[in-house]
Design a protein around this motif. Structure first.
Motif, PDB file in Angstrom:
ATOM      1  N   GLY A 616      47.989  63.285  26.640  1.00  0.00           N
ATOM      2  CA  GLY A 616      47.357  64.126  25.641  1.00  0.00           C
ATOM      3  C   GLY A 616      46.779  65.372  26.289  1.00  0.00           C
ATOM      4  O   GLY A 616      47.486  66.127  26.971  1.00  0.00           O
ATOM      5  N   GLU A 617      45.466  65.567  26.140  1.00  0.00           N
ATOM      6  CA  GLU A 617      44.792  66.725  26.732  1.00  0.00           C
ATOM      7  C   GLU A 617      44.283  66.434  28.139  1.00  0.00           C
ATOM      8  O   GLU A 617      43.645  67.286  28.763  1.00  0.00           O
ATOM      9  N   SER A 618      44.579  65.236  28.660  1.00  0.00           N
ATOM     10  CA  SER A 618      44.055  64.837  29.965  1.00  0.00           C
ATOM     11  C   SER A 618      45.145  64.865  31.032  1.00  0.00           C
ATOM     12  O   SER A 618      46.335  64.704  30.740  1.00  0.00           O
ATOM     13  N   ILE A 619      44.707  65.053  32.260  1.00  0.00           N
ATOM     14  CA  ILE A 619      45.564  64.997  33.439  1.00  0.00           C
ATOM     15  C   ILE A 619      45.067  63.862  34.325  1.00  0.00           C
ATOM     16  O   ILE A 619      43.853  63.712  34.550  1.00  0.00           O
ATOM     17  N   ARG A 620      45.987  63.063  34.844  1.00  0.00           N
ATOM     18  CA  ARG A 620      45.616  61.970  35.737  1.00  0.00           C
ATOM     19  C   ARG A 620      46.344  62.137  37.061  1.00  0.00           C
ATOM     20  O   ARG A 620      47.554  62.373  37.086  1.00  0.00           O
ATOM     21  N   VAL A 621      45.600  62.000  38.164  1.00  0.00           N
ATOM     22  CA  VAL A 621      46.183  62.177  39.493  1.00  0.00           C
ATOM     23  C   VAL A 621      45.512  61.200  40.446  1.00  0.00           C
ATOM     24  O   VAL A 621      44.322  60.899  40.320  1.00  0.00           O
ATOM     25  N   THR A 622      46.300  60.670  41.396  1.00  0.00           N
ATOM     26  CA  THR A 622      45.784  59.740  42.399  1.00  0.00           C
ATOM     27  C   THR A 622      45.977  60.340  43.786  1.00  0.00           C
ATOM     28  O   THR A 622      47.056  60.888  44.086  1.00  0.00           O
ATOM     29  N   LEU A 623      44.954  60.219  44.623  1.00  0.00           N
ATOM     30  CA  LEU A 623      45.019  60.779  45.970  1.00  0.00           C
ATOM     31  C   LEU A 623      44.112  59.992  46.905  1.00  0.00           C
ATOM     32  O   LEU A 623      43.170  59.333  46.458  1.00  0.00           O
TER      33      LEU A 623
END
Length: 635
Positions: A616-623
């Protein structure tokens, strides 16, 4: 200078000790009641001289980025009380200033203005004299802001209009009055009942645009690096007070080089805590060289060089997003105590101010951004105007106007959280019951504790309602609540210590212990080469219960607690500074950024390009996150 220019470094800074000179017998002329040095001709002469000094040093005025106008301004009572009315014009200035506060001689215990003189703490015996003492204590701080505003405007006229003008406060966050009856404070030669030290009020400075870059410094070691997150939020909140279409207050700070090196990432933690919260200028500060400033320079402190280099590299990789980035308004506010300071009885840091720092740590460890406000903000309706959902109040004194406004804000849907004894009296230390109905608690003043009182005391808090927390041990003093309609959710020794009350469309939550200070006390601080270790999850849940229960929205989430995520937004994208306060390397941290915008690429200063998913309007990232990183979302 030639070498710097060869490397493309043309900008510089200038610093003076005080706007007008000082001696041991005559304090620097910080105050608006010093009419002669603040006349139009004197100000113009001051500005012309400073511009000429810049030219004489071999650079042009437009190359000066920041001008430090004073270092650690302060004054002592009762000496300053005598100086501020030592001539008829100064006395009239004081009386005229009192009239701007809508005061009358009768309100101050006099029959005419000719009988009104400033007084000290020992003379504050009834309401009129307490009123006069309160404003006698406030007068130097407010008139110092007035004077600084005139010097700042002049410097910007004489040097250039975008000049950042700062002054190093170097006091605990917004502590503008340190009472020390019968005690030594600073270099005050007076040890009498009216002894105290005065300093600048950060919020008043910001509101009056007294400087164009609010500024402080750290004399804390790497183990306390997170203090810069707290300081930066306070400086940014104060700087914001002067914002309008034509003026944008900035802030920055000195990171003292001699205090670096205990922790290999200390420089990154300190600098990115400051920059990540919106600072636009910082200095790696040092007296130097060591041969001239024994013990005060970092020229011989080799570990500091690596710490500084690591921080500069990290900032450089993300500077195109960090520098233009701005922090949006938070939904949670912490109240900076103001009027309470006048009624303290010790220069030691009050427990109600340590509570604010502990709450700030707990909230940021749970990824809640925080703004700070003062009594003026509350009285003028800024809680509603700026869209705050929740306010924490720790101060034992709150002005009558602020209490009335706060009661209305709660009734209209706000949530207020109160520490023990908070808002039990007004600005003149008169007990008040204005907020009792809203809180469902009969509020009484408690003891004026400092951080040195009862630090090792422990009590068990048992929660009836697990929604508000799990049973846990707390430190410091416990003051059972006097319930008058509120719902009790926790007890200590069989006495109610947490309760909430519906009032209109809002909620008031009262604590009989200090969840923020207990959280601050919770980690291990035995190794100066490590950050505080093992923050209490149970105490963090207690301190952040109100925003969790009322579902205060957050701009982002992080999968691991005790990782702070400071978000700055600009037209180019978002820079999110990740500060791993666990001090343990994390193999995988997932960050969910809400209302992220039209993101085209994601990367980090340490890991480079990163894969991301859109929901949706969100961004998800893993680091991975070893210590500090900057997540970069580019449009």
């Amino acid at each position: 200078r030639a070498r710097a220019r060869l490397l493309g470094i043309n900008n510089t800074r200038r610093a003076i000790y005080a706007p007008i000179g000082s001696t041991d017998k005559q304090p620097a002329l910080y105050f608006d009641w010093n009419a002669e040095p603040l006349s139009a001709s004197a100000l113009e002469s001051f500005g012309r001289y400073q511009a000429s000094q810049i030219t004489a040093l071999g650079t042009s005025p437009e190359n000066v980025s920041i001008f430090h106008m004073a270092d650690e301004p302060g004054w002592y009572f009762p000496d300053i009380t005598q100086k501020m009315v030592s001539t008829p014009p100064r006395l009239e200035h004081f009386r005229a200033w009192l009239r701007t506060k809508n005061l009358t001689p009768a309100a101050l215990g006099a029959s005419s203005w000719s009988q009104v003189y400033p007084i000290g703490f020992s003379q504050a015996r009834d309401l009129p004299s307490r009123r006069l003492f309160f404003w006698s204590a406030r007068y130097p701080a407010e008139t110092a802001s007035d004077a600084y505003a005139k010097w700042t405007r002049q410097l910007r006229r004489s040097v250039h209009e975008k000049l950042l003008v700062g002054s190093n406060w170097n006091n605990q966050v917004n502590r503008w009055y340190l009472p020390a009856p019968l005690r030594k404070v600073g270099k005050n030669p007076d040890l009498g009942p009216d002894a105290a030290m005065g300093m600048m009020d950060w919020m008043d400075v910001g509101r009056k645009r007294a400087v164009s870059a609010l500024w402080s410094e750290d004399w804390f070691r790497d183990i306390d690096a997170q203090n810069w997150s707290y300081y930066a939020d306070a400086l940014r909140s104060a700087a914001r007070e002067g914002d309008d279409a034509n003026y944008r207050g900035e802030f920055g700070g000195y990171i003292v080089g001699k205090r670096l090196g205990d922790h290999p990432s200390g420089g990154k933690y300190k600098a990115l805590a400051l920059v990540g919260h919106g600072a636009k200028v910082l200095e790696w500060y040092s007296f130097g060289p060591e041969s001239k400033f024994k013990g005060n320079s970092y020229s011989a402190n080799q570990p500091a060089y690596g710490a500084i280099a690591g921080a500069n590299r990290l900032i450089g990789r993300a500077e195109d997003l960090l520098y233009p980035g701005r922090r949006g308004n938070a939904r949670i506010a912490l109240l900076l105590p103001g009027s309470a300071q006048v009624w303290d009885t010790s220069p030691d840091l009050p427990l109600y101010q340590r509570e604010i720092a502990g709450l700030h740590f707990a909230l940021t460890h749970a990824q809640h951004p925080v703004d700070l406000v003062d009594e003026t903000n509350i009285a003028e309706g800024d809680l509603t105007r700026r869209g705050f959902n929740l306010l924490y109040v720790t101060s034992p004194n709150l002005s009558a106007a602020s209490q009335a406004a706060l009661r209305g804000w709660i009734e209209n849907g706000g949530t207020a959280v109160f520490a023990p004894g908070a808002a039990a009296a007004d600005e003149y230390n008169t007990p008040t019951s204005t907020l009792n109905t809203a809180r469902g608690v009969r509020v009484q003043a408690g003891p004026r504790l400092t951080i040195n009182d009862g630090a090792k005391a422990r009590s068990e808090v048992v929660f009836r309602d697990a929604t508000w927390g799990q049973s846990t041990s707390v430190t410091r003093d416990v003051q059972p609540l006097q319930i008058a309609g509120a719902t009790v959710v926790a007890e200590a020794n069989g006495q109610p210590v947490v309760a909430h009350n519906r009032f209109g469309r809002g909620l008031a939550v009262s604590y009989g212990f200090w969840p923020g200070a207990s959280y601050y006390d919770s980690p291990q601080r035995t190794d100066p080469g490590r950050l505080p270790l093992n923050w209490s999850a149970a105490l963090r849940a207690v301190a952040t219960a109100a925003p969790r229960v009322t579902k205060v929205p957050k701009p982002l989430d992080v999968s691991v607690p005790v990782v702070e995520a400071a978000r700055l937004d600009s037209a180019a994208g978002s820079a999110i500074t990740l500060l791993n306060w666990t001090d343990r390397p994390l193999d995988a941290v997932t960050v969910t950024v809400r209302n992220a915008g039209a993101v085209r690429s994601v990367g980090s200063a340490e890991s480079g390009a990163l894969e991301f998913t859109r929901e949706g309007e969100s961004i998800r990232v893993t680091l991975p996150l070893r210590d500090v990183d900057v997540l970069m979302l580019r449009f």
